[in-house]
Design an enzyme around this catalytic site. Structure first.
Site, short mmCIF file in Angstrom:
data_model
loop_
_atom_site.label_atom_id
_atom_site.label_comp_id
_atom_site.label_asym_id
_atom_site.label_seq_id
_atom_site.Cartn_x
_atom_site.Cartn_y
_atom_site.Cartn_z
N TYR A 54 0.75 -1.35 0.21
CA TYR A 54 0.05 -0.16 -0.21
C TYR A 54 0.93 1.27 0.09
O TYR A 54 0.35 2.29 -0.13
CB TYR A 54 -0.79 -0.15 1.21
CG TYR A 54 -2.00 -0.92 1.33
CD1 TYR A 54 -2.22 -1.71 0.44
CD2 TYR A 54 -2.85 -1.36 2.41
CE1 TYR A 54 -3.03 -3.21 0.43
CE2 TYR A 54 -3.66 -2.27 2.61
CZ TYR A 54 -3.77 -3.18 1.55
OH TYR A 54 -4.75 -4.21 1.72
N ILE A 228 -12.92 -4.95 7.96
CA ILE A 228 -12.08 -3.88 7.88
C ILE A 228 -12.63 -2.95 6.81
O ILE A 228 -11.94 -2.72 5.54
CB ILE A 228 -10.66 -4.05 7.57
CG1 ILE A 228 -10.29 -5.05 6.56
CG2 ILE A 228 -9.92 -4.48 8.93
CD1 ILE A 228 -8.82 -5.23 5.83
N LYS A 230 -12.99 0.32 4.43
CA LYS A 230 -12.23 1.43 4.10
C LYS A 230 -12.89 2.75 3.57
O LYS A 230 -13.96 2.65 2.84
CB LYS A 230 -11.38 0.80 2.84
CG LYS A 230 -10.26 1.94 2.48
CD LYS A 230 -10.02 1.53 1.03
CE LYS A 230 -10.85 2.17 -0.06
NZ LYS A 230 -10.46 2.42 -1.45
N SER A 231 -12.54 3.78 4.20
CA SER A 231 -13.01 5.04 3.58
C SER A 231 -12.24 6.04 4.11
O SER A 231 -11.28 5.87 5.12
CB SER A 231 -14.32 5.39 4.40
OG SER A 231 -14.69 6.60 4.01
N ARG A 236 -18.10 8.78 7.17
CA ARG A 236 -18.28 7.57 6.80
C ARG A 236 -17.14 6.75 7.83
O ARG A 236 -17.69 5.54 8.16
CB ARG A 236 -17.98 7.20 5.33
CG ARG A 236 -18.87 7.69 4.35
CD ARG A 236 -18.66 7.40 2.95
NE ARG A 236 -19.60 7.80 2.00
CZ ARG A 236 -19.40 7.70 0.66
NH1 ARG A 236 -18.40 7.38 0.02
NH2 ARG A 236 -20.16 8.60 -0.19
N ASN A 240 -19.09 3.72 10.08
CA ASN A 240 -18.69 2.34 10.03
C ASN A 240 -18.34 1.79 11.24
O ASN A 240 -18.49 0.68 11.31
CB ASN A 240 -17.59 2.32 8.93
CG ASN A 240 -17.92 2.67 7.57
OD1 ASN A 240 -18.96 2.58 7.24
ND2 ASN A 240 -16.86 2.91 6.47
#
Length: 265
Positions: A54, A228, A230-231, A236, A240
């Site tokens: 990543y 997990i 993702k944002s 958000r 979440n």
């Protein structure tokens, strides 16, 4: 890890507690990633998922330090690129330098190297765990047969297998296979693989006064599956994580399970 005891978690032995809800950081880099991780930690997340591939480990580490939260209260996962097989220790040492940490809570093989289970790499992960550089070790995107190959060769099962998981991908047999082997199932891409406009999710969300996305996260929790989402958007990220004020009934879980469109072999 010793996270807030109020957070739902699974026990990794050895390795401590792994919170059931974490923040995924795939495709987030630079200041955007750092801000997202800070936002997550501020609203209560104590589990952050990253990977060498990543290219954001440095930002993740900086956000954790800047948060002021003690390192031992945040569960950090990173992953070994499959192309780094044979350079396992060197790769983890690079990840630790980037993160600015002495250890990670969980280190995974990101994909089966060259499509193979590769026992030699698994042995290196076990050695690293034994030396404390990773509190727990596991794999990602491995099939059941590949898990069995590692177990047969070493007598030690991966502690976690991180795979795509969502209502549309639900497979009770796959979940049961992981439980029988003592492998924690961790799901990624919960929203990418979900139709958040599906009438079943919309109806159940309305019943609880939440969003379909929150229903999907809660569905993972109620099944004991780590998730997990993702944002990079603070609102958000907060939504979440705002999933602990309700739970799904057995009937609702069954209806969501019924949205599955695939069966793994």
């Amino acid at each position: 890890m010793t996270p807030d005891r109020g957070l739902p978690a699974v026990t990794l032995d050895p390795g401590g507690l792994m919170p059931l809800v974490g923040l995924g950081t795939w495709q987030m880099t630079g200041a955007r990633c750092q801000a997202a991780v800070r936002a997550a930690l501020e609203v209560g997340y104590r589990h952050i998922d990253t990977a060498t591939m990543y290219r954001n480990e440095r930002e993740v580490g900086r956000a954790v330090r800047d948060s002021g939260i003690p390192r031992e209260q945040v569960f950090i996962t990173t992953k070994l690129p499959p192309g780094a097989a044979g350079r396992e220790r060197r790769t983890l040492e690079g990840s630790l330098r980037a993160l600015g940490m002495a250890y990670v809570d969980l280190w995974l093989v990101h994909w089966p190297p060259r499509g193979r289970a590769l026992v030699s790499t698994w042995k290196e992960l076990l050695a690293v765990r034994g030396q404390g550089l990773a509190r727990a070790v596991g794999v990602s995107n491995y099939r059941t047969a590949q898990l069995d190959e590692l177990i047969a060769a070493t007598g030690v099962a991966p502690q976690v297998n991180q795979i795509p998981w969502a209502p549309a991908l639900y497979d009770a047999a796959v979940a049961a296979e992981h439980r029988r082997r003592g492998v924690v199932l961790e799901g990624y891409s919960p929203f990418k693989n979900s139709n958040l406009r599906h009438p079943v999710l919309v109806e159940i969300a309305a019943r609880h006064g939440v969003t379909p996305a929150q229903v999907v996260v809660r569905w993972h929790i109620d099944h004991g599956v780590v998730v997990i989402p993702k944002s990079a958007t603070p609102e958000r990220i907060a939504a979440n994580f705002d999933v602990f004020g309700f739970s799904l009934t057995d009937e609702e879980l069954g209806r969501i399970d019924g949205l599955s469109t695939t069966r793994r072999q």
